[in-house]
Design a protein around this motif. Structure first.
Motif: not given
Length: 124
Positions: A1-19
Motif C-alpha cells: 500500500m505504501f512505498t517507503l524509501n530510507p535512502q531518499s533523504g526525506i524522513p520516513i514519517y513524512r513519506q508516509l504522511a504525504e502518501q
C-alpha cells in the motif's frame, strides 16, 4: 500500500504522511477505510514502530485520520471541496519543483523534459 524509501533523504514519517494525504485527496482512501496497524506497517517496512506512530499522530492532528479504541486507524470524514483537481495538484507541487530544479542543474531543455514526462505518462 505504501512505498517507503530510507535512502531518499526525506524522513520516513513524512513519506508516509504525504502518501496518505495524496491517497485521500486522490480518492484511493475514503472515509472509514482502515489503515494497517503501526506494528504491521513497521514490520513490513523494517522501521521503528514509533516512526509509523508519529506519522499517524500527525495525520490525526490534521484531521485526516481518526482513532477509535480497539480498532485500526481510519480515514476521517473529509470536506468534499478539498479534493478538487487544483487541491490534488497542490500535493504534487514539491515534487514538481524538485524535478524542475534537477532539470535546470542538468541543463535539460524544457522541451526535452516535457517530452520525457509525456512518454512516462503514456507508459503508465
Amino acid at each position: 500500500m505504501f512505498t517507503l524509501n530510507p535512502q531518499s533523504g526525506i524522513p520516513i514519517y513524512r513519506q508516509l504522511a504525504e502518501q496518505v494525504r495524496r491517497m485521500v485527496a486522490g480518492g484511493q482512501l475514503k472515509e472509514g477505510d482502515e489503515l494497517p496497524s503501526v506494528r504491521e506497517l513497521a514490520f513490513e517496512h523494517a522501521v521503528n514502530p514509533m516512526t509509523i506512530s508519529k506519522a499517524y499522530s500527525l495525520l490525526e492532528v490534521e484531521g485526516l485520520l481518526m482513532r477509535q479504541r480497539g480498532k485500526p486507524m481510519q480515514i476521517a470524514p473529509q470536506d468534499k471541496q478539498k479534493n478538487s483537481e487544483q487541491e490534488r495538484l497542490h500535493h504534487l507541487h514539491p515534487q514538481l519543483e524538485q524535478l524542475v530544479l534537477a532539470a535546470r542543474q542538468l541543463e535539460i531543455p524544457d522541451k526535452v523534459l516535457l517530452a520525457s514526462l509525456r512518454e512516462l505518462l503514456a507508459d503508465k
